[in-house]
Design an enzyme around this catalytic site. Structure first.
Site, PDB file in Angstrom:
ATOM      1  N   ALA A  24       1.061  -1.153  -0.066  1.00  0.00           N
ATOM      2  CA  ALA A  24      -0.116  -0.047  -0.048  1.00  0.00           C
ATOM      3  C   ALA A  24       1.010   1.313  -0.053  1.00  0.00           C
ATOM      4  O   ALA A  24       2.169   1.202   0.549  1.00  0.00           O
ATOM      5  CB  ALA A  24      -0.880   0.133   1.382  1.00  0.00           C
TER       6      ALA A  24
ATOM      7  N   GLY B 136       0.515  -4.763   0.849  1.00  0.00           N
ATOM      8  CA  GLY B 136      -0.824  -4.837   0.044  1.00  0.00           C
ATOM      9  C   GLY B 136      -0.542  -5.539  -0.993  1.00  0.00           C
ATOM     10  O   GLY B 136      -1.654  -5.932  -1.479  1.00  0.00           O
TER      11      GLY B 136
ATOM     12  N   GLU C 204      -1.049  -8.951  -0.282  1.00  0.00           N
ATOM     13  CA  GLU C 204      -2.373  -9.149  -0.001  1.00  0.00           C
ATOM     14  C   GLU C 204      -3.224  -9.205  -1.115  1.00  0.00           C
ATOM     15  O   GLU C 204      -4.270  -9.879  -1.386  1.00  0.00           O
ATOM     16  CB  GLU C 204      -2.894  -8.203   0.841  1.00  0.00           C
ATOM     17  CG  GLU C 204      -2.303  -8.176   2.331  1.00  0.00           C
ATOM     18  CD  GLU C 204      -2.562  -6.984   3.468  1.00  0.00           C
ATOM     19  OE1 GLU C 204      -2.260  -6.029   2.853  1.00  0.00           O
ATOM     20  OE2 GLU C 204      -3.229  -7.169   4.415  1.00  0.00           O
TER      21      GLU C 204
ATOM     22  N   GLU D  75       4.712  -5.312   7.344  1.00  0.00           N
ATOM     23  CA  GLU D  75       3.868  -4.300   8.046  1.00  0.00           C
ATOM     24  C   GLU D  75       4.170  -3.624   9.651  1.00  0.00           C
ATOM     25  O   GLU D  75       4.536  -2.833  10.113  1.00  0.00           O
ATOM     26  CB  GLU D  75       2.549  -4.332   8.043  1.00  0.00           C
ATOM     27  CG  GLU D  75       1.865  -3.939   6.814  1.00  0.00           C
ATOM     28  CD  GLU D  75       1.548  -5.371   5.857  1.00  0.00           C
ATOM     29  OE1 GLU D  75       2.398  -6.235   6.052  1.00  0.00           O
ATOM     30  OE2 GLU D  75       0.994  -5.394   4.846  1.00  0.00           O
TER      31      GLU D  75
HETATM   32  N1  COA Z   1       4.686   2.781  -0.627  1.00  0.00           N
HETATM   33  C1  COA Z   1       5.078   4.074  -1.411  1.00  0.00           C
HETATM   34  N2  COA Z   1       6.088   4.369  -2.125  1.00  0.00           N
HETATM   35  C2  COA Z   1       6.764   3.284  -2.278  1.00  0.00           C
HETATM   36  C3  COA Z   1       6.364   1.889  -1.715  1.00  0.00           C
HETATM   37  C4  COA Z   1       5.370   1.824  -1.108  1.00  0.00           C
HETATM   38  N3  COA Z   1       4.927   0.618  -0.450  1.00  0.00           N
HETATM   39  N4  COA Z   1       7.463   0.866  -2.193  1.00  0.00           N
HETATM   40  C5  COA Z   1       8.366   1.654  -2.962  1.00  0.00           C
HETATM   41  N5  COA Z   1       7.980   2.730  -3.133  1.00  0.00           N
HETATM   42  C6  COA Z   1       8.499   3.963  -3.569  1.00  0.00           C
HETATM   43  C7  COA Z   1       9.910   4.580  -3.159  1.00  0.00           C
HETATM   44  O1  COA Z   1       9.552   5.377  -1.983  1.00  0.00           O
HETATM   45  C8  COA Z   1      10.739   4.881  -4.189  1.00  0.00           C
HETATM   46  O2  COA Z   1      10.103   6.226  -4.443  1.00  0.00           O
HETATM   47  P1  COA Z   1      11.139   7.630  -4.901  1.00  0.00           P
HETATM   48  O3  COA Z   1      11.944   6.870  -6.058  1.00  0.00           O
HETATM   49  O4  COA Z   1      10.076   8.682  -5.065  1.00  0.00           O
HETATM   50  O5  COA Z   1      11.936   7.790  -3.636  1.00  0.00           O
HETATM   51  C9  COA Z   1      10.356   4.120  -5.186  1.00  0.00           C
HETATM   52  O6  COA Z   1       9.094   3.325  -5.010  1.00  0.00           O
HETATM   53  C10 COA Z   1      11.457   3.008  -5.517  1.00  0.00           C
HETATM   54  O7  COA Z   1      11.515   2.108  -4.389  1.00  0.00           O
HETATM   55  P2  COA Z   1      13.117   2.249  -3.616  1.00  0.00           P
HETATM   56  O8  COA Z   1      12.599   1.737  -2.147  1.00  0.00           O
HETATM   57  O9  COA Z   1      14.130   3.269  -3.977  1.00  0.00           O
HETATM   58  O10 COA Z   1      13.557   0.732  -4.257  1.00  0.00           O
HETATM   59  P3  COA Z   1      14.550  -0.301  -3.689  1.00  0.00           P
HETATM   60  O11 COA Z   1      14.881  -1.312  -4.774  1.00  0.00           O
HETATM   61  O12 COA Z   1      15.661   0.322  -2.780  1.00  0.00           O
HETATM   62  O13 COA Z   1      13.730  -0.998  -2.628  1.00  0.00           O
HETATM   63  C11 COA Z   1      11.842  -2.386  -1.727  1.00  0.00           C
HETATM   64  C12 COA Z   1      12.743  -2.054  -2.909  1.00  0.00           C
HETATM   65  C13 COA Z   1      10.431  -2.862  -2.384  1.00  0.00           C
HETATM   66  C14 COA Z   1      12.700  -3.207  -0.935  1.00  0.00           C
HETATM   67  C15 COA Z   1      11.651  -0.993  -0.919  1.00  0.00           C
HETATM   68  O14 COA Z   1      10.946  -0.140  -1.734  1.00  0.00           O
HETATM   69  C16 COA Z   1      10.544  -1.367   0.259  1.00  0.00           C
HETATM   70  O15 COA Z   1      10.920  -1.677   1.243  1.00  0.00           O
HETATM   71  N6  COA Z   1       9.244  -0.636   0.126  1.00  0.00           N
HETATM   72  C17 COA Z   1       8.212  -0.674   1.040  1.00  0.00           C
HETATM   73  C18 COA Z   1       7.686  -2.251   1.219  1.00  0.00           C
HETATM   74  C19 COA Z   1       6.667  -1.955   2.545  1.00  0.00           C
HETATM   75  O16 COA Z   1       6.832  -1.813   3.630  1.00  0.00           O
HETATM   76  N7  COA Z   1       5.487  -2.582   1.980  1.00  0.00           N
HETATM   77  C20 COA Z   1       4.340  -2.630   2.742  1.00  0.00           C
HETATM   78  C21 COA Z   1       3.523  -1.445   2.935  1.00  0.00           C
HETATM   79  S1  COA Z   1       2.222  -1.557   3.990  1.00  0.00           S
END
Ligand code: COA
Length: 260
Positions: free
Chosen positions: A66, A112, A115, A135
């Site tokens: 999400a 999400g 999910e 989460e």
């Molecule tokens: N919500 C909002 N933005 C998200 C996102 C999320 N769940 N997951 C990734 N993004 C965005 C990042 O903020 C980034 O945006 P920016 O370029 O404007 O800064 C872009 O997507 C790329 O993500 P980034 O984190 O730079 O890529 P990465 O390869 O370094 O890492 C992940 C990949 C998936 C490990 C990391 O993005 C992450 O941990 N995301 C969140 C996962 C999470 O906790 N999801 C559960 C949410 S309830």
């Protein structure tokens, strides 16, 4: 209907819905959830659509969760509304859809995103896919049905391990644990899901919907799944599809199901 965050493509009676926010790793914001609801509803209402495939754009992510930026300042009431509305509009909606939905998990499926994949009727992953419900690392729990569906799919102990450690698992562990049905190289993922949809297309659509309803009934504590099976089984006998299926078998020809 045109969508801002989705690509929708109809190919041989299969609707391929691609979440298209690759720069945000296809994170689900309010608009995407609403558009997914409408796109899936439209596909389900189209009698020519016999299966739906959900996937994410790009090589990196199915859906990375999400959209955290949208809810980081929510209070308790707003959080309850977010979770309830999302479950109703998208996650429960997909699970109970009469058209079969396959999740083609082409990369990260987190929070999400996992999910969403778990709400689909089954999942196939590309070999680079990584799945998790992280989460608790944000100080919250899954709110789109994750605590329920993950335990249903892989069992309580494994679900709690994944949720409490917030760790991702790779595609091969996901397959071993029954979270995904198969793994393919990334470039073959969509073709493989289409081949499964093609197999489903040969079968009676009303019977497929009845099967979805009956299997889902096993997970609804308020109803008796065996009773649902009896009534869905019996209902099939009133359909033209059943007459066509049995007649075609006896006449040694392929059935031509019309979903009636
Ligand atoms: N919500 C909002 N933005 C998200 C996102 C999320 N769940 N997951 C990734 N993004 C965005 C990042 O903020 C980034 O945006 P920016 O370029 O404007 O800064 C872009 O997507 C790329 O993500 P980034 O984190 O730079 O890529 P990465 O390869 O370094 O890492 C992940 C990949 C998936 C490990 C990391 O993005 C992450 O941990 N995301 C969140 C996962 C999470 O906790 N999801 C559960 C949410 S309830």
């Amino acid at each position: 209907m045109r969508f801002k965050t989705l690509l929708v493509h109809l190919e041989n009676d299969i609707s391929i819905i691609t979440i298209d926010r690759p720069k945000k790793l296809n994170a689900l914001n309010k608009e995407t959830i609403s558009e997914l609801h409408h796109a899936i509803k439209e596909s389900d209402a189209n009698k020519n659509v016999r299966a739906i495939i959900l996937t994410g754009n790009g090589e990196k992510a199915f859906v990375a969760g999400a959209d955290i930026s949208e809810f980081s300042d929510f209070d308790v009431q707003q959080a309850a509304q977010l979770s309830r509305e999302g479950q109703m509009l998208l996650f429960d909606f997909i699970e109970n859809l009469s058209t079969p939905v396959i999740a083609a998990v082409n990369g990260f499926a987190l929070g999400g995103g996992l999910e969403l994949a778990m709400a689909a009727h089954f999942r196939v992953a590309s070999d680079n896919a990584r799945m998790g419900l992280p989460e608790v690392s944000l100080g919250v729990i899954p709110g789109y049905g994750g605590t329920q569906r993950l335990a249903q799919l892989i069992g309580k102990g494994r679900a709690l391990e994944m949720i409490m450690t917030a760790q991702m698992i790779d595609a091969s562990k996901a397959e071993q644990w029954g979270l995904v049905n198969a793994i393919t190289p990334q470039e073959e993922l969509l073709a493989y899901c289409i081949s499964l949809a093609e197999k489903m297309k040969r079968n009676g659509p009303l019977a497929i919907s009845a099967a979805i309803k009956s299997v889902n009934a096993n997970f609804d504590k308020s109803i008796n799944g065996y009773d649902i099976e009896i009534s869905e089984f019996a209902k099939c006998f009133g359909s033209k599809d059943f007459k066509e299926g049995t007649t075609a078998f006896l006449e040694k020809r392929k059935a031509n199901f019309l979903g009636e």
